[in-house]
Motif scaffolding. Structure first.
Motif, short mmCIF file in Angstrom:
data_model
loop_
_atom_site.label_atom_id
_atom_site.label_comp_id
_atom_site.label_asym_id
_atom_site.label_seq_id
_atom_site.Cartn_x
_atom_site.Cartn_y
_atom_site.Cartn_z
N ASN A 183 33.61 31.21 30.40
CA ASN A 183 33.36 31.81 31.72
C ASN A 183 33.94 31.01 32.88
N LEU A 214 38.56 44.94 40.70
CA LEU A 214 37.72 45.96 40.07
C LEU A 214 36.77 46.60 41.07
N ALA A 215 36.19 45.79 41.93
CA ALA A 215 35.25 46.33 42.93
C ALA A 215 35.96 47.28 43.90
N ALA A 272 41.24 33.88 44.14
CA ALA A 272 39.92 34.30 44.63
C ALA A 272 40.04 34.62 46.12
N CYS A 276 44.53 46.11 39.50
CA CYS A 276 44.01 47.36 38.96
C CYS A 276 44.94 48.50 39.36
N LYS A 284 34.08 36.74 49.93
CA LYS A 284 33.29 37.97 49.79
C LYS A 284 33.44 38.85 51.02
N VAL A 287 35.06 35.37 45.46
CA VAL A 287 35.07 36.35 44.37
C VAL A 287 36.37 36.18 43.59
N HIS A 288 36.27 36.15 42.27
CA HIS A 288 37.45 36.03 41.42
C HIS A 288 38.36 37.24 41.59
N GLU A 289 39.66 37.05 41.39
CA GLU A 289 40.65 38.10 41.60
C GLU A 289 40.36 39.36 40.79
N ASP A 290 40.00 39.21 39.53
CA ASP A 290 39.71 40.38 38.71
C ASP A 290 38.49 41.15 39.21
N ASP A 291 37.45 40.40 39.57
CA ASP A 291 36.23 41.05 40.06
C ASP A 291 36.49 41.76 41.39
N ALA A 292 37.32 41.14 42.24
CA ALA A 292 37.64 41.76 43.53
C ALA A 292 38.44 43.04 43.34
#
Length: 340
Positions: A13, A73-74, A146, A94, A149, A66-71
């Motif tokens: 993680n 995706l959101a 990243a 994405c 937020k 916020v991590h790039e993937d999470d950002a």
């Protein structure tokens, strides 16, 4: 975001701070096996050990990051509307992919607002593009590993939502004017072309009324189709300024509202559109017969998608409204009718 070194067993993680190269002597391969920004998973541990790794340099997010993937995706979930699926994330990117045939709709100004933040990259197809299943319509990512937020919240709050509006199977009646056609002196050339265009959107030509040049006869033919349940009536012939050309007058007599008469598009500047209740009545320019693509081809996708263009929108068609008659035509994948 800060760097730190962790034991391999503690790396799950965590975010890699740089690419990790794998060398395969047997195959001769040498290249990145795990890329910078990759989040270590449990199944990665055995692979990393085979690469001789027991410690990793990882990145640790601050509380407001916020991590790039999470950002990605959101933002993707916030932007995905009807008729679209989300693909990714992968390395902070994405994609939005169409699930059906239809018209791509979104507000380009909202995309510009998101891209005002230099950490975001949102790239799209043009609005009002006709697309099919599997077509890529938008891709977006963040450039750093990243973001704050607050940056993500700002992008989501803009509400830049994409949607694919499917085409409705509308019934179309054709009113063809001209004494010479009615008398059988010449053969109508509009119907074969219009049947092909209408069928592309899932519509159906329910009939053709061939009439003379008198306004009363033309308006009666239009009303006949409306009474028979046609959703669209397309009038061909009689759209110029000649003394015998009365289609515009007849259309005006039948309609409750004329949306526009004339459009800044070439070929096809004499196009006319009016409404009778929710029914659409079109005066098609003569060039529809001899030009493969005209102003009519910029309007029909919107009508079949349930979008009637406003006069303000029509007056903006001039920029990009010139068909260049390219030797190797690629319409609609060209500049003709592009709205940015």
């Amino acid at each position: 975001m800060r760097k730190k070194i962790v034991n391999l067993d503690q790396a799950i993680n965590h975010i890699l701070s740089h690419d990790l190269t794998k060398i395969d002597v047997e195959s001769g391969y040498k290249g990145p096996r795990f890329k910078k920004g990759h989040v270590i998973k449990e199944e990665d541990i055995s692979v990393l050990r085979s690469m001789g790794r027991e410690h990793l340099t990882v990145l640790e997010l601050e509380e407001d990051e916020v991590h790039e993937d999470d950002a990605a995706l959101a933002l993707g979930l916030a932007m995905r509307g009807d008729g679209l699926k989300l693909r990714g994330p992968n390395e902070g990117r994405c994609d939005l992919v169409s699930e059906k045939k239809g018209l791509l709709c979104f507000d380009p100004d909202k995309i510009h607002f998101i891209n005002d933040d230099p950490d975001w990259v949102v790239v799209t197809a043009n609005p009002y593009t006709v697309i099919g299943p599997g077509d890529l319509v938008a891709g977006f990512r963040i450039l750093p590993l990243a973001i704050k937020k607050a940056q993500l919240e700002r992008a989501i709050k803009i509400s830049a939502r994409f949607e694919v509006k499917g085409f409705n199977p509308l019934k179309v009646g054709l009113v063809t004017t001209g004494r010479e056609i009615k008398a059988g002196v010449i053969e109508d050339a509009f119907r074969p072309k219009l049947e092909k265009k209408v069928a592309y959107f899932g519509g159906n030509v329910v009939g053709q009324n061939i009439v003379g040049d008198e306004s009363e006869e033309i308006s009666a033919a239009i009303r006949d189709f409306l009474n028979r349940g046609a959703d669209i009536v397309i009038c061909t012939g009689g759209m110029s300024v000649d003394a015998d050309d009365n289609s515009p007058r007849a259309i005006s007599e039948v309609c409750d509202e004329i949306k526009f008469k004339g459009i800044p598009v070439l070929p096809g500047s004499m196009l006319m559109l009016g409404l009778k209740g929710e029914k659409v009545i079109i005066g098609a320019p003569a060039c529809v017969v001899h030009d493969e693509w005209t102003s009519l081809d910029l309007i029909l996708p919107r009508i079949f998608a349930g979008l009637i263009p406003t006069l303000e929108e029509i007056r903006r068609f001039g920029v990009g409204g010139l068909c260049r008659r390219c030797k190797n035509c690629t319409f609609p994948n060209c500049s003709f009718g592009v709205k940015i």
